[in-house]
Design a protein around this motif. Structure first.
Motif, PDB file in Angstrom:
ATOM      1  N   UNK A 275      43.946  33.238  32.475  1.00  0.00           N
ATOM      2  CA  UNK A 275      43.314  34.794  33.625  1.00  0.00           C
ATOM      3  C   UNK A 275      44.511  35.438  33.126  1.00  0.00           C
ATOM      4  N   UNK A 276      45.455  36.347  33.863  1.00  0.00           N
ATOM      5  CA  UNK A 276      46.542  37.042  34.208  1.00  0.00           C
ATOM      6  C   UNK A 276      45.834  37.756  35.482  1.00  0.00           C
ATOM      7  N   UNK A 277      46.345  36.196  36.496  1.00  0.00           N
ATOM      8  CA  UNK A 277      45.782  36.278  37.831  1.00  0.00           C
ATOM      9  C   UNK A 277      46.323  37.199  38.686  1.00  0.00           C
ATOM     10  N   UNK A 278      45.906  38.583  39.654  1.00  0.00           N
ATOM     11  CA  UNK A 278      46.230  39.491  40.433  1.00  0.00           C
ATOM     12  C   UNK A 278      46.409  38.898  41.655  1.00  0.00           C
ATOM     13  N   UNK A 316      50.460  38.597  39.998  1.00  0.00           N
ATOM     14  CA  UNK A 316      51.094  40.078  40.335  1.00  0.00           C
ATOM     15  C   UNK A 316      50.549  40.851  41.705  1.00  0.00           C
ATOM     16  N   UNK A 317      51.165  40.870  42.493  1.00  0.00           N
ATOM     17  CA  UNK A 317      50.557  41.587  42.704  1.00  0.00           C
ATOM     18  C   UNK A 317      51.030  43.283  42.957  1.00  0.00           C
ATOM     19  N   UNK A 318      49.520  43.811  42.955  1.00  0.00           N
ATOM     20  CA  UNK A 318      49.319  45.368  43.429  1.00  0.00           C
ATOM     21  C   UNK A 318      49.035  45.895  44.088  1.00  0.00           C
ATOM     22  N   UNK A 342      43.207  47.570  36.579  1.00  0.00           N
ATOM     23  CA  UNK A 342      42.607  46.129  35.626  1.00  0.00           C
ATOM     24  C   UNK A 342      41.638  45.496  35.067  1.00  0.00           C
ATOM     25  N   UNK A 343      40.739  46.495  35.040  1.00  0.00           N
ATOM     26  CA  UNK A 343      38.839  46.192  34.579  1.00  0.00           C
ATOM     27  C   UNK A 343      38.936  46.965  32.968  1.00  0.00           C
ATOM     28  N   UNK A 344      39.898  48.182  33.101  1.00  0.00           N
ATOM     29  CA  UNK A 344      40.292  48.728  32.088  1.00  0.00           C
ATOM     30  C   UNK A 344      41.149  47.899  31.022  1.00  0.00           C
ATOM     31  N   UNK A 347      47.385  46.872  31.961  1.00  0.00           N
ATOM     32  CA  UNK A 347      47.767  46.512  33.507  1.00  0.00           C
ATOM     33  C   UNK A 347      49.383  47.478  33.584  1.00  0.00           C
ATOM     34  N   UNK A 348      50.045  48.152  32.509  1.00  0.00           N
ATOM     35  CA  UNK A 348      51.270  48.522  32.675  1.00  0.00           C
ATOM     36  C   UNK A 348      51.177  50.067  33.453  1.00  0.00           C
ATOM     37  N   UNK A 349      49.956  50.277  33.818  1.00  0.00           N
ATOM     38  CA  UNK A 349      49.770  51.454  35.141  1.00  0.00           C
ATOM     39  C   UNK A 349      48.957  50.632  36.052  1.00  0.00           C
ATOM     40  N   UNK A 350      48.853  49.594  36.451  1.00  0.00           N
ATOM     41  CA  UNK A 350      49.188  48.879  38.116  1.00  0.00           C
ATOM     42  C   UNK A 350      49.867  49.189  38.618  1.00  0.00           C
ATOM     43  N   UNK A 351      49.883  50.171  39.797  1.00  0.00           N
ATOM     44  CA  UNK A 351      51.166  50.007  41.122  1.00  0.00           C
ATOM     45  C   UNK A 351      50.932  48.783  41.159  1.00  0.00           C
TER      46      UNK A 351
END
Length: 353
Positions: A275-278, A316-318, A342-344, A347-351
């Protein structure tokens, strides 16, 4: 998942460690962080080696969980929801007879016809797994994993967080991504959370017990939902320890850690997940002053290791802006907006934080 206070005087919030003592300091933080950390480390040690005195709450009677008559499939979901609502109704009746009006009210609320319970257990501190949305047809699913002091008695606050995310997802506007996606949010109170002030909150014991349950639950979700459904775990406070311990073999696409004291792992690589980890931490979250260490004490490992928002951890820190420990799912907040992205699977839109 709760109304955590910076003064540390309340235990009705889903935190992972006792709040730092004293009153919140204005930004920027004064140069008293090190003494605070030392003091907090001492308090955590004391919490581990000196069990707190106090009368235990009398055990609340409740029926055994509902025995489903058919395997859980998309077509049997309605009957499963109904069986668990009936069980919650009986739990409410028994709690009322026992004289616990607060628990009776909590159980009654979950028994309402509008609630969709995948699981319910009114015994002890209680457990519940609730679905918001159409699970059988969801293209995107978020599973919320709560932190300490989340029980049936405090479930309303946990439900409020799940409902805030679901509302944000279903009221998302704009046509950049085509028609509105089908989404579901699941409030997973599927384990016995530690008390904020207890000997268990500083160790992975409860998380180790919860991890196989969370893995099994995610596997079951995969059989209930269409192939290719995007699944995210949103893990708050001690819930991030649960997600960290469950990560190896966990069939999720994203894992987001918010207000995390650590995961029990030193890096994303050590989580051994595809998984991607945020990770995110708000500017007013007292967990920033928790010592991010692990140490052996009387044969027990205390603490959860590397700070998930640190460069060393590698997540990936948001952006969570000025969220406090209970504020990550506040409507209109930067953190809620990013958790929705993230749910949708945007990822490119996560600030970034």
């Amino acid at each position: 998942m709760g109304h955590a206070q910076r003064t540390g005087t309340t235990r009705h919030h889903a935190a992972s460690f006792p709040p730092r003592p004293g009153t919140a300091a204005p930004h920027p933080r004064p140069r008293t962080t090190r003494p605070r950390r030392a003091l907090l480390a001492a308090l955590l040690t004391a919490a581990l080696v000196t069990p707190l005195a106090g009368a235990a709450r009398p055990q609340i009677p409740a029926p055994r969980p509902a025995l489903l008559t058919a395997p859980l499939t998309p077509s049997t979901l309605p009957s499963a929801y109904e069986a668990n609502r009936e069980n919650a109704t009986e739990a409410a009746r028994m709690a009322a007879v026992h004289g616990d009006a607060h628990r009776a009210a909590a159980d009654s609320a979950l028994a309402a016809p509008s609630r969709h319970l995948l699981a319910f257990d009114g015994r002890g501190t209680g457990q519940a797994v609730e679905v918001l949305g159409d699970l059988a047809h969801a293209e995107h699913i978020a599973v919320l994993v709560p932190g300490s002091d989340t029980t049936l008695d405090t479930y309303t606050r946990f439900h409020r967080a799940a409902a805030a995310l679901y509302t944000h997802l279903t009221h998302r506007t704009g046509s950049a991504h085509g028609p509105a996606p089908r989404v579901a949010v699941i409030a997973w109170l599927g384990y016995e959370t530690p008390a904020t002030v207890s000997t268990t909150v500083t160790t992975t014991t409860r998380a180790d017990e919860a991890a196989p349950r969370l893995r099994a639950f995610v596997r079951r979700l995969r059989t209930l939902t269409p192939a290719g459904t995007h699944l995210s775990l949103l893990c708050h406070s001690y819930g991030s320890v649960v997600c960290g311990r469950a990560a190896p073999g966990l069939d999720s696409d994203d894992i987001a850690l918010v207000g995390s004291p650590g995961t029990g792992a030193d890096s994303v690589a050590a989580l051994r997940t595809r998984a991607r980890v945020w990770a995110a931490r708000g500017g007013d979250d007292w967990v920033a002053d928790v010592p991010h260490v692990r140490a052996g004490l009387f044969g027990i490992t205390v603490g959860f290791g590397t700070d998930p928002v640190s460069t060393a951890f590698g997540a990936r820190v948001f952006d969570a802006a000025g969220a406090d420990h209970s504020g990550y799912f506040t409507p209109g907040s930067a953190s809620l907006a990013n958790l929705a992205r993230i749910t949708l699977d945007h990822p490119s839109e996560v600030t970034r934080g």
